[in-house]
Design a protein around this motif. Sequence first.
Motif, mmCIF file in Angstrom:
data_model
loop_
_atom_site.group_PDB
_atom_site.id
_atom_site.type_symbol
_atom_site.label_atom_id
_atom_site.label_comp_id
_atom_site.label_asym_id
_atom_site.label_seq_id
_atom_site.Cartn_x
_atom_site.Cartn_y
_atom_site.Cartn_z
ATOM 1 N N UNK A 261 0.835 -1.254 -0.009
ATOM 2 C CA UNK A 261 0.028 -0.062 0.065
ATOM 3 C C UNK A 261 0.865 1.250 -0.194
ATOM 4 N N UNK A 262 0.254 2.438 -0.075
ATOM 5 C CA UNK A 262 1.134 3.643 -0.077
ATOM 6 C C UNK A 262 1.280 3.841 1.449
ATOM 7 N N UNK A 263 2.487 4.085 1.661
ATOM 8 C CA UNK A 263 3.026 4.304 3.035
ATOM 9 C C UNK A 263 3.817 5.413 3.335
ATOM 10 N N UNK A 287 4.991 1.386 -4.752
ATOM 11 C CA UNK A 287 5.590 2.451 -5.594
ATOM 12 C C UNK A 287 4.767 3.781 -5.912
ATOM 13 N N UNK A 288 5.143 4.687 -6.608
ATOM 14 C CA UNK A 288 4.366 5.747 -7.025
ATOM 15 C C UNK A 288 3.651 5.728 -8.375
ATOM 16 N N UNK A 289 2.566 5.529 -8.456
ATOM 17 C CA UNK A 289 1.804 5.053 -9.433
ATOM 18 C C UNK A 289 0.441 6.078 -9.598
ATOM 19 N N UNK A 290 0.081 6.390 -10.920
ATOM 20 C CA UNK A 290 -0.953 7.285 -11.044
ATOM 21 C C UNK A 290 -1.714 6.820 -12.244
ATOM 22 N N UNK A 295 5.805 5.708 -11.622
ATOM 23 C CA UNK A 295 7.005 6.470 -11.418
ATOM 24 C C UNK A 295 8.039 5.453 -10.745
ATOM 25 N N UNK A 296 7.807 4.934 -9.762
ATOM 26 C CA UNK A 296 8.787 4.057 -9.042
ATOM 27 C C UNK A 296 8.114 2.735 -8.910
ATOM 28 N N UNK A 297 8.705 1.733 -8.546
ATOM 29 C CA UNK A 297 8.450 0.185 -8.115
ATOM 30 C C UNK A 297 9.051 0.024 -6.958
#
Length: 512
Positions: A261-263, A287-290, A295-297
């Motif tokens: 999850x986002x943390x 990771x940062x997804x939209x 963006x990151x994993x």
Amino acid sequence: MNRPLETQLLRLKALLQKNAQTAFGKALGFESISSYEEFTRRVPLTNYDTFKPWIDRIREGEPSVLTADRVTHLIPTSGSSGARKLIPFTTDLQREFHAAIAPWLVDLQRSFPKLIGGPAYWSITPPATSAESEISAVPVGFDSDCAYLGGARETLVKATLAVPPEALRSIEPEHYRYCTLLHLLRCRDLRLISVWHPSLPGLLMDALPEHWERLLADIAHGTDQFGALAMRPLPRRARELESLDPREPSALWPHLSVISCWADGPAALAARELRRLFPKTVIQSKGLLATEGVVTLPFASGHPLAVCSHFYEFIDDSGRATPCDALKAGAEYEVVITTGGGLYRYRLGDRVRVTGRLGRTPSLQFLGRAGNVSDLFGEKLSETFVAEALRELFAEYSPRFALLAPERWLHAGRYTLYVEGIPEGPWAERLDRILRRNPHYACCRDLGQLHLPRVVFVTNGHGAFMKRFIDAGRKAGDIKPAALSCLCDWEEHFSLESMPDRARRENATTAF
């Protein structure tokens, strides 16, 4: 990982060559661009408003507008202004998502071998409602988030789902929560939970005591009180659950290894509460997804830039955009992406900090939304600053929800902290001292433009936060966590905690 800039420049070259004969490519002269420097001169930094007229042409059925690839879907999302955006989805963009998701899944199963072949819960968000009828030559939206994967990958993920997408067709929140809990409880062997916001598992667990008896009956008899699906009766599982406490969720799934999850950033406080609920389970920061791109994993204990997916640039505090090789450790940047979906030099609106490198590829931490700044009287409170202030304020506690928002009050203004799951205390004074580290805020306080903050205790804070945006037509998976809101009318959306409820909770906290 060892040649990020070379990989990135090859990706940029491929995107420009492939889309040179599109309407957008011809207008900006893609065919004659031979270097990154020429790319930045020809193509300005963009936002959604830049692309809206082009996307309107796609919606009307015109081909080769932004991409040579056919646009298979337009995916609804929304920006900080709340206005709906439609993001073009193509097979090339799908491949770019795969290029990030595949190594994450491999690394995840390599790090946690017990996940292999086991059932998982992937958060499939209910579709957003819209008062408008869709008039589009291109389909708007997917039936489920699994469709992002497509093909064999979509089939493979669906085969391991603990909660089948067809069980969640209803968009009624109570039905959605009940059906999710029913299928999760049926699945004793659950290994992985992958959600967006870390508060979602907590919201589900909150509903367990209220529905416990009905859930056990449905599990035993293979029924569903909403009548959505016929299922196999599981009387043995029902008896096992009957011996457990619904307020101790970690015992309900003995094989649960990972919750992804986002943390980071505004989600850090909710992730801390999730760790308390599931102390034996690894909480992996997603990771940062939209909707627009990835963006990151999570990979090898870091969050490296997904260099094989899109082309990335980063705007520093001076406003200068640079490729990934120029990033400095500890520095903060705004993310810019160029994708196979037809977004070129698109300001994603997210801020990141460089935390290290994997090989030569930068590893990034999500901080918050770049444009989320509250500024009633010149105090200029940014979300990044507020998220860090709340982490310091609640260093010894794990609030289930916390949101700071401005309000007009007595011909001036003040900030209200809506919070859930902490005891009484001098929170307003402590918060004020931390916020005063921002000199603009301190000046507004000293001049009397801003009064002392107040603290309001709420119940089901994240649920109310989500409901406000879902009612406005947003999908749950598109709503990013926030420590700061610039909206001034939050109190009418929250349920305030009563004094008896607060006394019972604080007594329970003291006893614990």
